[in-house]
Enzyme design. Sequence first.
Site, PDB file in Angstrom:
ATOM      1  N   ASP A 142       0.812  -1.232   0.000  1.00 26.68           N
ATOM      2  CA  ASP A 142       0.000   0.000   0.000  1.00 26.68           C
ATOM      3  C   ASP A 142       0.841   1.275   0.000  1.00 26.68           C
ATOM      4  O   ASP A 142       0.464   2.277   0.591  1.00 26.68           O
ATOM      5  CB  ASP A 142      -0.960   0.027   1.209  1.00 26.68           C
ATOM      6  CG  ASP A 142      -1.733  -1.265   1.320  1.00 26.68           C
ATOM      7  OD1 ASP A 142      -2.236  -1.734   0.294  1.00 26.68           O
ATOM      8  OD2 ASP A 142      -1.820  -1.814   2.439  1.00 26.68           O
TER       9      ASP A 142
ATOM     10  N   LYS B 165       2.003   2.134  -5.191  1.00 24.48           N
ATOM     11  CA  LYS B 165       2.737   1.658  -6.372  1.00 24.48           C
ATOM     12  C   LYS B 165       1.943   1.871  -7.655  1.00 24.48           C
ATOM     13  O   LYS B 165       2.508   2.251  -8.681  1.00 24.48           O
ATOM     14  CB  LYS B 165       3.067   0.160  -6.229  1.00 24.48           C
ATOM     15  CG  LYS B 165       4.057  -0.130  -5.129  1.00 24.48           C
ATOM     16  CD  LYS B 165       4.298  -1.609  -4.981  1.00 24.48           C
ATOM     17  CE  LYS B 165       3.119  -2.383  -4.448  1.00 24.48           C
ATOM     18  NZ  LYS B 165       2.746  -2.112  -3.064  1.00 24.48           N
TER      19      LYS B 165
ATOM     20  N   GLY C 147      -4.875  -5.027  -4.715  1.00 21.70           N
ATOM     21  CA  GLY C 147      -5.533  -3.763  -4.408  1.00 21.70           C
ATOM     22  C   GLY C 147      -4.778  -2.542  -4.888  1.00 21.70           C
ATOM     23  O   GLY C 147      -4.175  -1.821  -4.106  1.00 21.70           O
ATOM     24  N   HIS C 148      -4.778  -2.301  -6.202  1.00 18.95           N
ATOM     25  CA  HIS C 148      -4.151  -1.108  -6.762  1.00 18.95           C
ATOM     26  C   HIS C 148      -5.240  -0.125  -7.166  1.00 18.95           C
ATOM     27  O   HIS C 148      -6.202  -0.500  -7.813  1.00 18.95           O
ATOM     28  CB  HIS C 148      -3.349  -1.454  -8.021  1.00 18.95           C
ATOM     29  CG  HIS C 148      -2.118  -2.257  -7.739  1.00 18.95           C
ATOM     30  ND1 HIS C 148      -1.389  -2.871  -8.705  1.00 18.95           N
ATOM     31  CD2 HIS C 148      -1.497  -2.522  -6.582  1.00 18.95           C
ATOM     32  CE1 HIS C 148      -0.360  -3.489  -8.155  1.00 18.95           C
ATOM     33  NE2 HIS C 148      -0.413  -3.293  -6.864  1.00 18.95           N
TER      34      HIS C 148
ATOM     35  N   GLN D 105       2.322  -5.886  -3.130  1.00 20.55           N
ATOM     36  CA  GLN D 105       2.702  -5.954  -1.699  1.00 20.55           C
ATOM     37  C   GLN D 105       4.036  -5.216  -1.472  1.00 20.55           C
ATOM     38  O   GLN D 105       4.340  -4.306  -2.220  1.00 20.55           O
ATOM     39  CB  GLN D 105       2.757  -7.416  -1.216  1.00 20.55           C
ATOM     40  CG  GLN D 105       1.385  -8.097  -1.131  1.00 20.55           C
ATOM     41  CD  GLN D 105       0.933  -8.714  -2.424  1.00 20.55           C
ATOM     42  OE1 GLN D 105       1.681  -9.386  -3.089  1.00 20.55           O
ATOM     43  NE2 GLN D 105      -0.326  -8.511  -2.801  1.00 20.55           N
TER      44      GLN D 105
HETATM   45  P1  IMP Z   1      -2.287 -12.812   1.875  1.00 17.15           P
HETATM   46  O1  IMP Z   1      -1.368 -12.222   0.867  1.00 17.15           O
HETATM   47  O2  IMP Z   1      -3.735 -12.617   1.565  1.00 17.15           O
HETATM   48  O3  IMP Z   1      -1.942 -14.256   2.155  1.00 17.15           O
HETATM   49  O4  IMP Z   1      -2.035 -12.050   3.259  1.00 17.15           O
HETATM   50  C1  IMP Z   1      -0.826 -12.200   3.992  1.00 17.15           C
HETATM   51  C2  IMP Z   1      -0.417 -10.890   4.625  1.00 17.15           C
HETATM   52  O5  IMP Z   1      -0.076  -9.960   3.594  1.00 17.15           O
HETATM   53  C3  IMP Z   1      -1.499 -10.193   5.432  1.00 17.15           C
HETATM   54  O6  IMP Z   1      -0.892  -9.521   6.516  1.00 17.15           O
HETATM   55  C4  IMP Z   1      -2.100  -9.215   4.458  1.00 17.15           C
HETATM   56  O7  IMP Z   1      -2.725  -8.143   5.105  1.00 17.15           O
HETATM   57  C5  IMP Z   1      -0.850  -8.780   3.724  1.00 17.15           C
HETATM   58  N1  IMP Z   1      -1.151  -8.293   2.369  1.00 17.15           N
HETATM   59  C6  IMP Z   1      -1.450  -9.014   1.281  1.00 17.15           C
HETATM   60  N2  IMP Z   1      -1.622  -8.227   0.216  1.00 17.15           N
HETATM   61  C7  IMP Z   1      -1.415  -6.966   0.627  1.00 17.15           C
HETATM   62  C8  IMP Z   1      -1.416  -5.698  -0.037  1.00 17.15           C
HETATM   63  O8  IMP Z   1      -1.616  -5.572  -1.249  1.00 17.15           O
HETATM   64  N3  IMP Z   1      -1.153  -4.623   0.739  1.00 17.15           N
HETATM   65  C9  IMP Z   1      -0.875  -4.720   2.064  1.00 17.15           C
HETATM   66  N4  IMP Z   1      -0.861  -5.878   2.717  1.00 17.15           N
HETATM   67  C10 IMP Z   1      -1.121  -6.997   2.010  1.00 17.15           C
END
Ligand code: IMP
Length: 459
Positions: free
Chosen positions: A12, A15, A39-40, A232
């Site tokens: 977040d 990017k 989530g972009h 991420q």
């Molecule tokens: P997952 O990627 O859904 O398995 O989540 C694993 C961890 O990565 C969690 O703490 C999520 O909140 C974090 N996470 C996954 N995608 C994002 C993102 O795009 N932005 C911020 N945190 C993320």
Amino acid sequence: MTVTIVGSQLGDEGKGGIVDVYGDAVDVVVRYQGGDNAGHTVVYEGDEYKLSLVPSGAVRGKIGVLGNGCVVNPNTLFEELDALGERGLSPDVRVAERAHAILPYHRVLDGIEEDVKSDDDLEAGTTGRGIGPTYEDKAGRRGIRIGDLLDSETLRSRLEYVVPRKRAIVEDVYDLDIGADVDSEAFDVDILFETYRDFGERLRREGMTVNCGAFLQDRLDAGDEIMFEGAQGTSIDIDHGIYPYVTSSNPTAGAAAVGTGVGPTVVGGGEVIGIVKAYLSRVGTGPLPTELGSVEGQTPEDGGRPEAEDLATTIRDEGGEYGTVTGRPRRVGWLDMPMLRHAARANGFTGLAINHIDVLAGLEEVRVGHAYTLDGEELLTMPPTTERWGECEADLRTFDGWDDADWAAVAEDGYDAIPENARTYLEYVGEELDTPIYAVGVGPGREETVVRVDPVSSR
Ligand code: IMP
């Protein structure tokens, strides 16, 4: 020539906006890891597009590629493509045949495991998209790849192997009843086969699948410019992040090679731009030494700074710090320099884009965690275990704040129009990381970016 965009914190960082600004001069935008957890947000000509899987460059008419390092939920992919189509866009998106497919049972298992872990405060706070379980199956050699969806026989035999094992995990390990406790369709070979075969047919009909590395090499040989779009951030990288509160892939720059099929020399021969948010935000649980205030259910019991609750709310609201995918409030904190030093080394940044300095405008003072104190000693980078990171106390440095400004005018007038105190703050970050600042985000819109260096079009 390639440009790799990498999140240098916890995701977040903004990017998508930078991909959008620099994407103008590239021909192809490639995602190399992650899936629909991304989530972009892209703001283009006043319209806002929220994308979780489609590479954000595709909004601007570039070829978007999901590389072999991605995990792809075809359902999300087609939903996003259809929604963009309804808004008059027809993005050209290709998917690596070597990428792994997310199946409904992956999402179910993601939810079950998080639930069980939450009894012991061990949950990662995942997005629930089935990302971890899909990468587990990839590593366990029982995954289903996008290429398998194009071949009915292979798809059927893979499902017949894997689905009974998933059923056994639900029933025998977690003691749940398929049908009563969890959706039975997610564990039904026939339904899964038909649904995913249909996805495969659409992918084939629309000519969407590619042999990723070969496709990209051909484009490079033809003189195209390629952007690798990391999702991420470095501190939630499965190897370099705050394990186990991480995602299950490698957002770091090295994965741009592994996750697409071009060589590391190709990625390393180009630019690697670290995206930095001027403060910190975090979705999920685990420690956060510079955290301000707290978020229930995410901040550890002894974490956060309760006395700074109002400040945290101001930053959260000004910065719109609510999950793009989930809508959850994000935890916020001061910039963490040890985290950034760690990211600069792990990724080899050639330039920085620092976002959201407008969000901090109006504060009397702005702080940064310059170093940590751990066991009475100063530490300039992150310790290797998250437990030790949780023991770090942030040593804060204070900067004078800056006033709100007409940020659109600032963006137009250029770097010197940025309030002086904000420039002092930015230059501190650039000097500490020994990396030049290429761009500064002063608002959410594409026009609200001060571009000092455009690595592609300036070539
Ligand atoms: P997952 O990627 O859904 O398995 O989540 C694993 C961890 O990565 C969690 O703490 C999520 O909140 C974090 N996470 C996954 N995608 C994002 C993102 O795009 N932005 C911020 N945190 C993320």
